[in-house]
Design a protein around this motif. Structure first.
Motif, PDB file in Angstrom:
ATOM      1  N   LEU A 118     106.874  39.807  -8.819  1.00  0.00           N
ATOM      2  CA  LEU A 118     107.483  39.659  -7.504  1.00  0.00           C
ATOM      3  C   LEU A 118     106.523  38.926  -6.566  1.00  0.00           C
ATOM      4  CD1 LEU A 118     109.753  40.142  -5.526  1.00  0.00           C
ATOM      5  CD2 LEU A 118     108.817  42.427  -5.054  1.00  0.00           C
ATOM      6  N   ALA A 119     105.240  39.256  -6.635  1.00  0.00           N
ATOM      7  CA  ALA A 119     104.249  38.560  -5.814  1.00  0.00           C
ATOM      8  C   ALA A 119     104.242  37.064  -6.126  1.00  0.00           C
ATOM      9  CB  ALA A 119     102.865  39.164  -6.041  1.00  0.00           C
ATOM     10  N   ARG A 120     104.360  36.723  -7.401  1.00  0.00           N
ATOM     11  CA  ARG A 120     104.373  35.306  -7.793  1.00  0.00           C
ATOM     12  C   ARG A 120     105.556  34.584  -7.144  1.00  0.00           C
ATOM     13  NH1 ARG A 120     101.889  33.603 -12.196  1.00  0.00           N
ATOM     14  NH2 ARG A 120     102.036  35.684 -13.166  1.00  0.00           N
ATOM     15  N   GLY A 121     106.721  35.209  -7.208  1.00  0.00           N
ATOM     16  CA  GLY A 121     107.906  34.577  -6.629  1.00  0.00           C
ATOM     17  C   GLY A 121     107.846  34.472  -5.120  1.00  0.00           C
ATOM     18  N   LEU A 122     107.349  35.525  -4.472  1.00  0.00           N
ATOM     19  CA  LEU A 122     107.233  35.492  -3.018  1.00  0.00           C
ATOM     20  C   LEU A 122     106.270  34.393  -2.578  1.00  0.00           C
ATOM     21  CD1 LEU A 122     107.122  39.329  -2.326  1.00  0.00           C
ATOM     22  CD2 LEU A 122     108.930  37.766  -1.573  1.00  0.00           C
ATOM     23  N   TRP A 123     105.145  34.297  -3.275  1.00  0.00           N
ATOM     24  CA  TRP A 123     104.173  33.254  -2.927  1.00  0.00           C
ATOM     25  C   TRP A 123     104.781  31.866  -3.107  1.00  0.00           C
ATOM     26  CZ3 TRP A 123      99.285  33.514  -0.868  1.00  0.00           C
ATOM     27  CH2 TRP A 123      98.565  32.322  -0.850  1.00  0.00           C
ATOM     28  N   ASP A 124     105.471  31.659  -4.217  1.00  0.00           N
ATOM     29  CA  ASP A 124     106.024  30.338  -4.511  1.00  0.00           C
ATOM     30  C   ASP A 124     107.134  29.936  -3.550  1.00  0.00           C
ATOM     31  OD1 ASP A 124     104.264  30.067  -6.604  1.00  0.00           O
ATOM     32  OD2 ASP A 124     105.721  30.559  -8.169  1.00  0.00           O
ATOM     33  N   SER A 125     107.701  30.907  -2.809  1.00  0.00           N
ATOM     34  CA  SER A 125     108.726  30.567  -1.817  1.00  0.00           C
ATOM     35  C   SER A 125     108.135  29.744  -0.672  1.00  0.00           C
ATOM     36  CB  SER A 125     109.359  31.837  -1.238  1.00  0.00           C
ATOM     37  OG  SER A 125     108.460  32.493  -0.343  1.00  0.00           O
ATOM     38  N   ASP A 126     106.824  29.846  -0.476  1.00  0.00           N
ATOM     39  CA  ASP A 126     106.089  29.151   0.587  1.00  0.00           C
ATOM     40  C   ASP A 126     106.595  29.523   1.982  1.00  0.00           C
ATOM     41  OD1 ASP A 126     103.995  27.580   1.455  1.00  0.00           O
ATOM     42  OD2 ASP A 126     105.176  25.744   1.534  1.00  0.00           O
ATOM     43  N   ILE A 127     107.131  30.722   2.119  1.00  0.00           N
ATOM     44  CA  ILE A 127     107.460  31.276   3.431  1.00  0.00           C
ATOM     45  C   ILE A 127     106.245  32.078   3.898  1.00  0.00           C
ATOM     46  CG2 ILE A 127     108.975  32.857   4.703  1.00  0.00           C
ATOM     47  CD1 ILE A 127     111.145  32.194   2.583  1.00  0.00           C
TER      48      ILE A 127
END
Length: 283
Positions: A118-127
């Protein structure tokens, strides 16, 4: 020790708490809150009974987590944050305590591999707020296994471009360094990076070693190693590097003034005046 059933306390956040309200319900709740704030009622009257064994709900998907963050968006505050931080990315205008509440729920719903993904996906959102949430998901002293978490945090370092996200990620990274100090060998390479934020991260990630009251010999060796990095970068003219070195020395001087003073006596003149003054603030 588990809490006794029926003990009154403020309820933990639930996924449903982050769903947007319809306008009529939102208006009703706002009116109730305003009336209550104007009254002398005891806040404890609104405490909910919580079953400590109650399930927290299914693990959130990336879409669930982003929806929860979006539900707290404040366009006016987002514009202020974008102007302040200046990094080119999307801002939602969410206060850090609200992010922490959401992350506390997600951590309870996810195992360690799930948190990393989940951390990987949140980071990759670039929000902006999603990146802070990603860092906070992995900010834990006890995280086992933690190899994937460290690898992910380290992979973020070359992407740092502003102090706020970098410092939240550094808190997560410092926990992993304390758990496995051998990782400092990797951090040592950051000092030679062409990327300013990577050089800076070497100092911010290692700040916990400035705070120990009774350091072991191996901890003192880390202090000496980081002070060696500071000597290498003392003439780096970038403001953020000068500030990071001064920050590290200032914190060290609170617990180990002799070491900080010795470094300043040998290398202090190579720092910019503001950094030298900041580093010696408590000496």
């Amino acid at each position: 020790m588990s809490r006794k059933r029926g003990k009154k306390r403020v309820a933990r956040p639930r996924a449903a708490d982050y769903a947007p309200l319809d306008p009529a319900e939102d208006a009703r709740l706002r009116a109730e809150a305003e009336a209550y704030a104007a009254s002398d009622a005891e806040y404890e009257a609104f405490a909910e009974e919580e079953d400590a064994d109650a399930p927290l709900g299914p693990p959130p998907t990336l879409e669930d987590a982003l929806f929860a963050l979006e539900s707290w968006a404040d366009a006016e505050k987002a514009a202020e944050m974008a102007a302040y931080h200046k990094a080119e990315r999307r801002y939602l205008g969410i206060a850090v305590p609200a992010i922490e509440d959401m992350v506390a729920l997600w951590r309870g719903q996810l195992d360690v591999p799930g948190r990393v993904e989940l951390a990987r996906g949140l980071w990759d959102s670039d929000i902006h707020e999603a990146r802070i949430a990603a860092a906070k998901l992995l900010t834990q002293a006890r995280l086992r296994p933690d190899g994937a978490a460290w690898d992910l945090i380290a992979s973020w370092v070359p992407q740092f471009d502003a102090w706020a996200i970098a410092d939240h990620a550094a808190k997560a990274g410092s926990k992993r360094l304390q758990a496995e100090p051998a990782r400092l060998d990797e951090v040592a390479d950051w000092v030679r990076s062409d990327h300013m934020w990577t050089r800076r991260a070497a100092f911010v990630f290692t700040l916990p070693w400035t705070k120990q009251r009774n350091p072991k010999p191996e901890d003192e060796a880390v202090r000496d190693e980081v002070l060696g990095w500071a000597a290498q970068l003392a003439e780096d003219r970038d403001w953020f590097i000068q500030k990071a070195i001064a920050w590290w020395l200032r914190e060290l001087s609170k617990k180990d003034p002799a070491r900080a003073q010795a470094w300043l006596a040998e290398h202090g003149e190579r720092l910019k005046p503001f950094a030298r003054k900041e580093a010696s603030k408590y000496l």
